[in-house]
Design a protein around this motif. Structure first.
Motif, short mmCIF file in Angstrom:
data_model
loop_
_atom_site.label_atom_id
_atom_site.label_comp_id
_atom_site.label_asym_id
_atom_site.label_seq_id
_atom_site.Cartn_x
_atom_site.Cartn_y
_atom_site.Cartn_z
N GLN A 37 5.57 -9.87 43.46
CA GLN A 37 4.96 -9.79 42.14
C GLN A 37 5.25 -8.46 41.47
O GLN A 37 5.51 -8.40 40.25
CB GLN A 37 3.44 -10.00 42.23
CG GLN A 37 2.75 -10.11 40.86
CD GLN A 37 3.32 -11.23 40.01
OE1 GLN A 37 3.42 -12.37 40.46
NE2 GLN A 37 3.73 -10.91 38.78
N ASP A 41 7.08 -7.96 37.92
CA ASP A 41 6.42 -7.24 36.83
C ASP A 41 7.36 -6.28 36.09
O ASP A 41 7.13 -5.97 34.92
CB ASP A 41 5.22 -6.43 37.36
CG ASP A 41 4.04 -7.31 37.72
OD1 ASP A 41 4.05 -8.51 37.36
OD2 ASP A 41 3.11 -6.81 38.38
N LYS A 66 -1.19 -6.43 44.50
CA LYS A 66 -0.10 -7.38 44.25
C LYS A 66 0.92 -7.36 45.39
O LYS A 66 1.10 -6.34 46.05
CB LYS A 66 0.61 -7.03 42.94
CG LYS A 66 -0.27 -7.12 41.71
CD LYS A 66 0.50 -6.73 40.47
CE LYS A 66 -0.37 -6.80 39.22
NZ LYS A 66 0.39 -6.41 37.99
#
Length: 281
Positions: A224, A228, A220
């Motif tokens: 991202q 998260d 990722k």
């Protein structure tokens, strides 16, 4: 490889000595080092690592494969002037000098040389440097592999074009200081919210190590990964909102651009000064 000769005995030179020995790059008896005049410093390095020290240039350069330039950048003209009669076209010259171009080194040496110019950072002292290296057209494939292995002893190395080294300086060369600056802010905030300094420091260091490991190993993107852990209405979102309100991301971008521009300016000024100083009177 027979021998490496290091010119300059400061902290970066010591980081390489430590890394070279720890990784078995070359035997300690084949590492030679000299400096301008600080005999006490040479004695300390000889005692600490079992390497060879000398002020005899014939002895220093006898059967030398790699010459590492690790003096202060302002002293490079004087240093190369003093050693250039001992340099040969077969040697690999490795520079860790900020702002000194490969053309400048070759001009000062007055012979064609295989040159590596690098930008390590201070994390070399713990074997974690993020280093960029540039090479000139005289560096052979074998010498390039040797270079990668050498810099691998103090961290990781990426090969770039020489004109990219100013950007590297702004990003990773100065990068540790940016992280220390961030840590300072986190330490101050930890005290203000009621945490003990020692415990806070441990938490901060482990948080940074964990985040770095996540970025390194995850497929990722950093964006991202941030999203998260940013739940709507949660604590992270509240904190990120304040950072955005204060333009922290834009400040970091401006910081790196400013450091890059300053590196380019300093390099241009230094190269001009060095080449002028080497002109016959």
């Amino acid at each position: 490889m027979k021998k490496i000769a290091i010119i300059g005995a400061g902290s970066m030179a010591e980081a390489f000595i430590s890394g070279i020995l720890e990784n078995g790059f070359i035997d300690k008896k084949n590492i030679w080092i000299t400096n301008n005049s600080n005999q006490e410093r040479l004695a300390t390095l000889e005692t600490r690592y079992g390497i060879r020290t000398t002020y005899n240039l014939n002895e220093l350069f006898d059967q030398t494969d790699i010459v590492m330039l690790a003096m202060k950048p302002k002293d490079v003209a004087t240093a190369i002037q003093s050693i250039r009669e001992h340099l040969t076209e077969e040697m690999l010259v490795v520079s860790v000098l900020a702002g000194v171009s490969m053309d400048t080194i070759e001009t000062l040496a007055r012979i064609p040389l295989a040159i590596v110019r690098s930008m390590p950072n201070t994390s070399a002292a713990v074997g974690k440097s993020a280093t960029a290296v540039a090479v000139n057209h005289r560096v052979t494939d074998s010498q390039l592999e040797t270079t990668k292995t050498l810099f691998g002893t103090v961290g990781m190395a990426s090969v770039v074009e020489e004109e990219q080294l100013d950007a590297v300086t702004g990003l990773s060369g100065s990068g540790p200081a940016y992280i220390y600056y961030l840590i300072e802010a986190m330490e101050k905030s930890a005290v203000e919210v009621g945490l003990e300094k020692d415990m806070a420091s441990e938490l901060i260091v482990q948080t940074l190590l964990g985040a770095a490991e996540m970025v390194k190993n995850s497929s990722k993107s950093s964006t991202q990964l941030r999203k998260d852990v940013t739940s709507p209405g949660g604590t992270t979102e509240a904190g990120i909102r304040v950072l955005e309100e204060h333009g922290v991301q834009e400040a970091f971008i401006s910081c790196i651009k400013a450091a890059t521009a300053q590196s380019k300016k300093m390099g241009t000024e230094l190269s001009s000064k060095l080449q002028t100083a080497d002109q016959p009177s």
